[in-house]
Design a protein around this motif. Structure first.
Motif, short mmCIF file in Angstrom:
data_model
loop_
_atom_site.label_atom_id
_atom_site.label_comp_id
_atom_site.label_asym_id
_atom_site.label_seq_id
_atom_site.Cartn_x
_atom_site.Cartn_y
_atom_site.Cartn_z
N VAL A 359 51.78 36.77 42.35
CA VAL A 359 52.41 37.77 43.23
C VAL A 359 52.00 37.48 44.68
CG1 VAL A 359 52.50 40.22 43.79
CG2 VAL A 359 52.56 39.49 41.41
N LEU A 360 50.71 37.20 44.86
CA LEU A 360 50.23 36.90 46.21
C LEU A 360 50.95 35.69 46.80
CD1 LEU A 360 46.35 37.19 46.38
CD2 LEU A 360 48.09 38.55 47.53
N ALA A 361 51.12 34.68 45.94
CA ALA A 361 51.72 33.44 46.42
C ALA A 361 53.17 33.65 46.84
CB ALA A 361 51.63 32.37 45.34
N GLU A 362 53.78 34.71 46.30
CA GLU A 362 55.19 34.95 46.62
C GLU A 362 55.35 35.77 47.90
OE1 GLU A 362 56.45 36.62 42.96
OE2 GLU A 362 57.24 34.71 42.22
N GLU A 363 54.26 36.46 48.28
CA GLU A 363 54.35 37.32 49.46
C GLU A 363 53.59 36.71 50.61
OE1 GLU A 363 52.49 40.77 48.00
OE2 GLU A 363 54.24 41.44 46.86
N ILE A 364 53.65 37.41 51.74
CA ILE A 364 52.80 36.98 52.83
C ILE A 364 51.38 37.40 52.46
CG2 ILE A 364 52.27 37.30 55.29
CD1 ILE A 364 55.35 38.23 55.38
N VAL A 365 50.47 36.44 52.52
CA VAL A 365 49.13 36.72 52.01
C VAL A 365 48.30 37.44 53.07
CG1 VAL A 365 47.17 35.68 50.85
CG2 VAL A 365 49.38 34.54 50.81
N THR A 366 48.03 38.71 52.82
CA THR A 366 47.20 39.45 53.79
C THR A 366 45.73 39.33 53.39
OG1 THR A 366 47.29 41.47 52.53
CG2 THR A 366 49.02 41.15 54.17
N ASP A 367 44.86 39.49 54.36
CA ASP A 367 43.42 39.44 54.07
C ASP A 367 43.02 40.52 53.07
OD1 ASP A 367 43.20 37.40 55.78
OD2 ASP A 367 41.62 38.30 57.03
N SER A 368 43.62 41.70 53.23
CA SER A 368 43.17 42.78 52.35
C SER A 368 43.60 42.52 50.90
CB SER A 368 43.63 44.14 52.87
OG SER A 368 44.93 44.40 52.47
N ALA A 369 44.77 41.92 50.68
CA ALA A 369 45.18 41.59 49.31
C ALA A 369 44.22 40.56 48.72
CB ALA A 369 46.60 41.06 49.31
N ILE A 370 43.80 39.62 49.57
CA ILE A 370 42.86 38.59 49.11
C ILE A 370 41.50 39.22 48.77
CG2 ILE A 370 41.49 36.61 49.94
CD1 ILE A 370 44.17 35.64 49.29
N ARG A 371 41.07 40.15 49.65
CA ARG A 371 39.78 40.82 49.39
C ARG A 371 39.82 41.57 48.06
NH1 ARG A 371 39.10 41.43 55.01
NH2 ARG A 371 40.57 43.15 54.99
N ARG A 372 40.96 42.23 47.81
CA ARG A 372 41.08 43.00 46.55
C ARG A 372 41.03 42.07 45.34
NH1 ARG A 372 41.76 48.11 46.57
NH2 ARG A 372 42.06 49.00 48.63
N LEU A 374 39.58 39.14 45.20
CA LEU A 374 38.19 38.66 45.07
C LEU A 374 37.31 39.74 44.45
CD1 LEU A 374 37.46 36.78 48.40
CD2 LEU A 374 37.09 35.90 46.10
N PHE A 375 37.53 40.96 44.87
CA PHE A 375 36.72 42.07 44.34
C PHE A 375 36.97 42.24 42.84
CE2 PHE A 375 36.29 46.62 43.35
CZ PHE A 375 34.94 46.77 43.65
N ASP A 376 38.26 42.21 42.45
CA ASP A 376 38.59 42.45 41.04
C ASP A 376 38.19 41.26 40.15
OD1 ASP A 376 39.56 44.93 41.58
OD2 ASP A 376 41.64 44.27 41.83
N ALA A 377 38.35 40.05 40.67
CA ALA A 377 38.06 38.87 39.82
C ALA A 377 36.58 38.51 39.85
CB ALA A 377 38.90 37.69 40.27
N GLY A 378 35.90 38.81 40.94
CA GLY A 378 34.46 38.49 41.05
C GLY A 378 34.21 37.02 40.80
N ASN A 379 33.19 36.75 40.00
CA ASN A 379 32.80 35.37 39.73
C ASN A 379 33.85 34.58 38.95
OD1 ASN A 379 30.47 34.92 41.02
ND2 ASN A 379 29.18 35.75 39.39
N GLU A 380 34.81 35.30 38.40
CA GLU A 380 35.80 34.62 37.55
C GLU A 380 37.01 34.12 38.36
OE1 GLU A 380 33.06 35.66 35.36
OE2 GLU A 380 34.15 37.53 35.67
N ILE A 381 36.93 34.20 39.67
CA ILE A 381 38.11 33.87 40.49
C ILE A 381 38.57 32.42 40.28
CG2 ILE A 381 36.73 33.36 42.57
CD1 ILE A 381 40.19 34.97 42.59
N ASP A 382 37.61 31.49 40.16
CA ASP A 382 38.03 30.09 39.99
C ASP A 382 38.74 29.88 38.64
OD1 ASP A 382 36.95 29.53 42.45
OD2 ASP A 382 34.98 29.01 41.63
N ASP A 383 38.20 30.54 37.60
CA ASP A 383 38.84 30.44 36.29
C ASP A 383 40.24 31.04 36.35
OD1 ASP A 383 36.56 29.31 35.42
OD2 ASP A 383 35.93 30.93 34.06
N LEU A 384 40.36 32.16 37.06
CA LEU A 384 41.67 32.81 37.16
C LEU A 384 42.67 31.88 37.85
CD1 LEU A 384 43.32 35.41 36.74
CD2 LEU A 384 42.64 36.11 39.03
N MET A 385 42.23 31.21 38.89
CA MET A 385 43.14 30.29 39.58
C MET A 385 43.54 29.13 38.66
SD MET A 385 43.79 31.76 42.38
CE MET A 385 44.79 30.53 43.21
N LYS A 386 42.59 28.69 37.83
CA LYS A 386 42.92 27.63 36.85
C LYS A 386 44.00 28.11 35.89
CE LYS A 386 38.78 24.89 36.35
NZ LYS A 386 37.58 24.63 35.59
#
Ligand code: CTP
Length: 487
Positions: A359-372, A374-386
């Motif tokens: 969803v983020l990749a389809e929209e204009i990526v705002t800092d606050s969406a990115i922060r959210r 990161l907050f929700d995924a925590g340490n699992e962010i790299d796995d999520l991107m995979k």
């Protein structure tokens, strides 16, 4: 004894295409051979260890077969090694030693017959051939002699060596009998096909199709163990497609088969979610050996059948399948007897969040969406991107290019925001205690309201993630709630 080794390695080296030899674990085989000769045990290495020599796979499980009493031989070997512990399983006539990182199992050669409703056999003593005959596949029925007179000689009555060379899985005797005796073998056949990239021979596969209902007598733990091994293979779709083709998948994992099929309405169709899921699993298998990330890939769209709708002028939708899917995970884990612990929570989290980067990749990526995120995924962010990368299975190269480019932007932003705001392992800069003390209040709902407000303000970028700005924000929020700081 030295002579024995020479013969053993010599004979094995004669086996064509074989580079590795049994003497990778030289010392222990020499010792077992010695004890066997001294005490008149006719002894062989048998089963998976021998198969793996041919496949040049390192194995730490050694099965030793003797014509006679395996437990007695194990005890004698343990004495010689100075080991105090021998695990004896009297009911099975087996004993196990641990030596360095090896697990060595001793068993007497046997003949087995089975009752209809159990995979526990009635056992009689037997010859080497009886024992080889009762085994699951020709590739697992190879034996190598250990005694002086036959040291290193391969005993291969069912042409297992040929089957290894031609990459074929075949039962040594009638497939219907082999699978009826122990229905777990149907899953083992498919798992070996997936793990070793072998083909299951025609009548053997037909046997599986015919005997599939017998899987009902196998414990869930064993079934799941095989599913895990399939998932951990290089191309797990091979195993899942075979399970499906044999009719086993709908018996052992019906939720997955519900993903199958394509529906068309008003000329609009949706993709086959079973095929898509298997592609995602194959994709993720290229980038991770983490079993739980592979489970997440297998289950990421599991709620698509339950959320599928056709909306006029819009087409097929699966709204909320990520939420619903995450909710389904505990029941699926429970029914598969997978651990109901942080592994399950991890899979749930991956399923829940798997659309967010898209969803983020389809929209204009705002800092606050990115922060959210990161907050929700925590340490699992790299796995999520995979997982998100793996989820791109479109055949349209333009689409794939667009997603990959956008994901690069999301990744770059994730890096920048993380460097700036350190949200990934976020600890609130203001604790509940500070709020209580500042306003001199007792624990109650105000503390929660203020803590949430601080977190939201940081995630939205209204304030920076530091103590001072958060403290001032807390004072303002407190005053909105009618609280005054104590003097
Ligand atoms: N075996 C069998 N039927 C089974 C399980 C095992 O006939 N259901 C026999 C096979 O000869 C097998 C041997 O017992 O090679 C050892 O079994 P095990 O250690 O469970 O399997 P491996 O074949 O060594 O392979 P893996 O460890 O990958 O399961």
């Amino acid at each position: 004894m030295k002579d024995n080794i020479v013969i053993l390695s010599y004979n094995l080296k004669q086996l064509s295409y074989l580079n590795m030899n049994i003497f990778d674990n030289n010392k222990i085989f020499k010792l077992i051979a010695e004890v066997s000769d001294e005490n008149n045990f006719e002894t062989y290495v048998i089963g998976g260890y021998v198969r793996d020599i041919f496949l040049e796979r390192k194995s730490k499980d050694i099965d030793i077969l003797t014509i006679g009493n395996g437990i007695d031989l194990a005890k004698k070997v343990a004495d010689k090694l100075g080991l105090k512990k021998v695990a004896v399983f009297k009911n099975f006539g087996t004993a196990q030693l641990k030596y360095k990182d090896l697990e060595i199992e001793f068993v007497g050669a046997r003949k087995e017959s089975y009752r209809k409703n159990s995979r526990k056999p009635m056992v009689e003593n037997g010859t080497l051939e009886d024992d080889q005959n009762r085994r699951d596949f020709t590739i697992n029925a190879l034996a190598i002699g250990l005694n002086k007179e036959n040291a290193g000689q391969l005993v291969d009555p069912f042409k297992g060596e040929e089957d290894i060379k031609s990459k074929i899985i075949r039962t040594p005797s009638d497939p219907l009998v082999t699978f009826s005796d122990d229905p777990l073998r149907m899953l083992r056949a498919i798992r070996f096909a997936s793990q070793l990239k072998f083909k299951i021979e025609g009548s053997t596969f037909k046997g599986i199709c015919e005997m599939k209902e017998r899987i009902s007598i196998i414990s869930q733990e064993r079934i799941t163990d095989e599913l895990n091994k399939i998932l951990l293979s290089e191309k797990p779709s091979t195993g899942f497609k075979l399970l499906d083709k044999a009719g086993l998948l709908e018996l052992i994992f019906p939720q997955l088969t519900l993903l199958k099929g394509v529906e068309t309405k008003e000329g609009i169709w949706h993709k086959d979610n079973f095929i898509h899921t298997l592609k995602v699993v194959d994709n993720i298998a290229k980038t991770t050996d983490n079993l739980w990330l592979r489970w997440a890939a297998l289950l990421h769209d599991i709620a698509k059948p339950a959320t599928k709708k056709f909306i006029k002028n819009q087409g097929w939708t699966f709204h909320g399948h990520e939420f619903f899917g995450a909710k389904m995970i505990p029941a699926i884990f429970k029914s598969l007897k997978l651990p109901l612990n942080e592994k399950m929570k991890y899979v749930q989290k991956m399923v829940l969040l798997h659309l967010r980067p898209i969803v983020l990749a389809e929209e204009i990526v705002t800092d606050s969406a990115i922060r959210r995120l990161l907050f929700d995924a925590g340490n699992e962010i790299d796995d999520l991107m995979k997982l998100c990368d793996a989820d791109i299975t479109s055949k349209n190269p333009e689409k794939v290019k667009k997603y990959l480019t956008n994901f690069q932007i999301v990744r770059q932003k994730l890096k920048e925001v993380e460097e700036k705001d350190a949200i990934r392992n976020w600890q609130p800069p203001i604790s509940g205690d500070i709020i209580l003390q500042t306003f001199n209040i007792k624990p109650g709902k105000e503390v929660g309201i203020i803590k949430n407000a601080i977190r939201e303000a940081i995630l939205d970028g209204l304030i920076n993630n530091n103590y001072e700005e958060a403290f001032n924000f807390m004072l303002n929020k407190g005053s909105e709630l009618g609280l005054q700081p104590k003097r």
